[in-house]
Design a protein around this motif. Sequence first.
Motif, PDB file in Angstrom:
ATOM      1  N   VAL A   9       0.764  -1.261  -0.070  1.00 55.86           N
ATOM      2  CA  VAL A   9       0.168   0.037  -0.090  1.00 55.86           C
ATOM      3  C   VAL A   9       0.993   1.244  -0.019  1.00 55.86           C
ATOM      4  CG1 VAL A   9      -1.658   1.247   1.199  1.00 55.86           C
ATOM      5  CG2 VAL A   9      -1.959  -1.338   1.215  1.00 55.86           C
ATOM      6  N   GLY A  12       5.093   5.410  -3.062  1.00 63.32           N
ATOM      7  CA  GLY A  12       6.485   6.362  -2.945  1.00 63.32           C
ATOM      8  C   GLY A  12       7.548   5.594  -3.251  1.00 63.32           C
ATOM      9  N   ALA A  14       9.527   4.027  -1.015  1.00 62.88           N
ATOM     10  CA  ALA A  14       9.470   2.801  -0.312  1.00 62.88           C
ATOM     11  C   ALA A  14       8.698   1.619  -1.142  1.00 62.88           C
ATOM     12  CB  ALA A  14       9.080   2.923   1.021  1.00 62.88           C
ATOM     13  N   GLY A  46      18.079  13.677  -2.132  1.00 61.29           N
ATOM     14  CA  GLY A  46      19.425  13.294  -2.265  1.00 61.29           C
ATOM     15  C   GLY A  46      19.526  11.668  -2.090  1.00 61.29           C
ATOM     16  N   THR A 130      -5.877   4.124  -6.677  1.00 62.99           N
ATOM     17  CA  THR A 130      -6.382   3.330  -6.082  1.00 62.99           C
ATOM     18  C   THR A 130      -6.060   3.330  -4.716  1.00 62.99           C
ATOM     19  OG1 THR A 130      -6.249   1.754  -8.028  1.00 62.99           O
ATOM     20  CG2 THR A 130      -6.616   0.784  -5.815  1.00 62.99           C
ATOM     21  N   GLU A 131      -7.015   3.554  -3.546  1.00 57.61           N
ATOM     22  CA  GLU A 131      -6.723   3.504  -2.404  1.00 57.61           C
ATOM     23  C   GLU A 131      -7.215   2.439  -1.395  1.00 57.61           C
ATOM     24  OE1 GLU A 131      -8.522   7.124  -0.804  1.00 57.61           O
ATOM     25  OE2 GLU A 131     -10.476   6.501  -1.802  1.00 57.61           O
ATOM     26  N   GLY A 167       3.260   6.143   3.788  1.00 55.86           N
ATOM     27  CA  GLY A 167       3.802   7.714   4.202  1.00 55.86           C
ATOM     28  C   GLY A 167       3.386   8.099   5.664  1.00 55.86           C
ATOM     29  N   ASN A 191       6.560  24.135   1.149  1.00 54.97           N
ATOM     30  CA  ASN A 191       7.652  24.321   0.346  1.00 54.97           C
ATOM     31  C   ASN A 191       6.887  24.974  -1.119  1.00 54.97           C
ATOM     32  OD1 ASN A 191       9.284  22.670   1.750  1.00 54.97           O
ATOM     33  ND2 ASN A 191       9.393  21.045   0.272  1.00 54.97           N
ATOM     34  N   TRP A 275       4.048  20.714   4.954  1.00 57.95           N
ATOM     35  CA  TRP A 275       4.539  19.622   5.536  1.00 57.95           C
ATOM     36  C   TRP A 275       4.885  19.702   7.111  1.00 57.95           C
ATOM     37  CZ3 TRP A 275       9.841  18.859   6.481  1.00 57.95           C
ATOM     38  CH2 TRP A 275      10.777  19.567   5.943  1.00 57.95           C
ATOM     39  N   GLY A 294       9.440   2.566   5.570  1.00 52.93           N
ATOM     40  CA  GLY A 294       9.497   4.009   5.010  1.00 52.93           C
ATOM     41  C   GLY A 294       8.899   4.971   5.991  1.00 52.93           C
ATOM     42  N   THR A 302      14.507  16.699   7.834  1.00 49.29           N
ATOM     43  CA  THR A 302      15.304  16.510   6.656  1.00 49.29           C
ATOM     44  C   THR A 302      16.509  16.602   6.783  1.00 49.29           C
ATOM     45  OG1 THR A 302      14.496  18.722   5.960  1.00 49.29           O
ATOM     46  CG2 THR A 302      13.109  17.115   5.178  1.00 49.29           C
ATOM     47  N   GLY A 307      15.217  10.463   5.051  1.00 48.03           N
ATOM     48  CA  GLY A 307      13.914  10.112   4.678  1.00 48.03           C
ATOM     49  C   GLY A 307      13.792   8.866   3.521  1.00 48.03           C
TER      50      GLY A 307
END
Length: 392
Positions: A9, A12, A14, A46, A130-131, A167, A191, A275, A294, A302, A307
């Motif tokens: 699920v 990202g 990970a 990075g 899709t969730e 996440g 950001n 964030w 993750g 950060t 991360g």
Amino acid sequence: MIDVPVLVVGGGPAGMSLALLLDRLGIPSLLAERRPATTNHPKARGCHDRTMEQFRVWGIEDRVRRAGLPATSDVACWCESLNGPLVAYTQPAPSTNTPAPRSIVPQDAVEEALDHALSTRPGAQVRRSTELLTFAQDAAGVTARLRSRDTGEEFEVRAQYLIGCDGANSQVRTTLGVEMEGPEVLSLMANHYYRADLSHLPHVRSAIGFLVRPTDLERPDVNVLATGPDGNRWLAVQKLADGEVPFSEEHLVQLVREQWEMPDLEVERINVLNWTMSAQVARHFRQGRVFLAGDAAHRFPTAGGNGLNSGVQDVHNLAWKLAMVLSGHGTEELLDTYESERRPVARSNTDFAVRNQQRIDKMDVAFRQREEHPEAWRKLLAEQDKQLHTEG
Ligand SMILES: Cc1cc2nc3c(=O)[nH]c(=O)nc-3n(C[C@H](O)[C@H](O)[C@H](O)COP(=O)(O)OP(=O)(O)OC[C@H]3O[C@@H](n4cnc5c(N)ncnc54)[C@H](O)[C@@H]3O)c2cc1C
């Protein structure tokens, strides 16, 4: 009902790395990602040595490196204005212990490379838009209910293992009732990702980021990070005071022109992302047949850039163990070593990132007092090596 050995699920860095690894190990998986496409925001910037070594093995190192900044770029430059002299800068240590040294590359490019690699792997089914809605586990597996955000259609997936790579606000973690340890809010951030062509400025092409600390305290401190090698896309990182809202687009354009001292500069905001900077580690990384990896398992400040990298290392640790157990070559105890090996790393990475962040906060004060107290400023600057010269 879809039957698959592993349900991932979250797509990202990970989740995509996990699906890719499982396929390389011959284990089919289904990856469900809520968003229609990979991220359109640069976020992490990075990939450390170890991540690049793995990307080399997965065949995506070159693609990732091409989207990054030159290896010789200065890391952080302190200045009062982006067009003025750089007061101090720190340089990266050369990575001499690996054939695949780190790359300063934005996360959107990393995600594109992973997505492209996944599209060539038949065993990894990727379902975007899709969730995950709900899931429940029993002795033999996990049953999850998912929904397509395009059609509204709901369907069930039966898997032997479910991995929550969903996440920082992980629904998988919340459903399991796994608590986080550590402070949830260190600061609130916004950001602003913008386009402005500054490629003609030589110092711009050779630095990763600028910490702009104007003498006029009425003007905000904003970090400005290069995004990609072309000198035309930037990220302005705004730390929000209590109750403060992110700059409007108009305010941002004015601020950017002031920072670069170019009143006619063409500036276009691409998007803005709010964030929360946190320093938290989940109390458990595994509950029965469900695992966390993750940001679902840990949220670092950060500074130090751990991360994305820790997420890739989490799933690198987990994938082969799942493959061993699913192919009958390993027992359930092998899967317990995921938590006992990765949780201490997450805790130590959290401490490392918090120390880095505290040093940067002290430097903001020392920078403005550097003429009265040059030694204090120089000492902190030298200590930055602890962050910048780590090989991750
Ligand atoms: C501004 C910023 C700067 C950063 N800088 C750095 C840096 O310099 N270096 C570094 O290493 N890291 C950095 N990070 C952190 C880095 O972005 C994260 O650590 C990284 O994205 C974590 O990857 P992940 O795959 O665990 O989670 P995410 O990238 O958050 O991916 C989780 C995915 O799960 C999906 N999802 C959530 N819920 C569901 C659901 N119910 N169903 C289906 N899908 C779901 C989400 O849509 C998302 O795509 C930064 C982050 C931010 C915000």
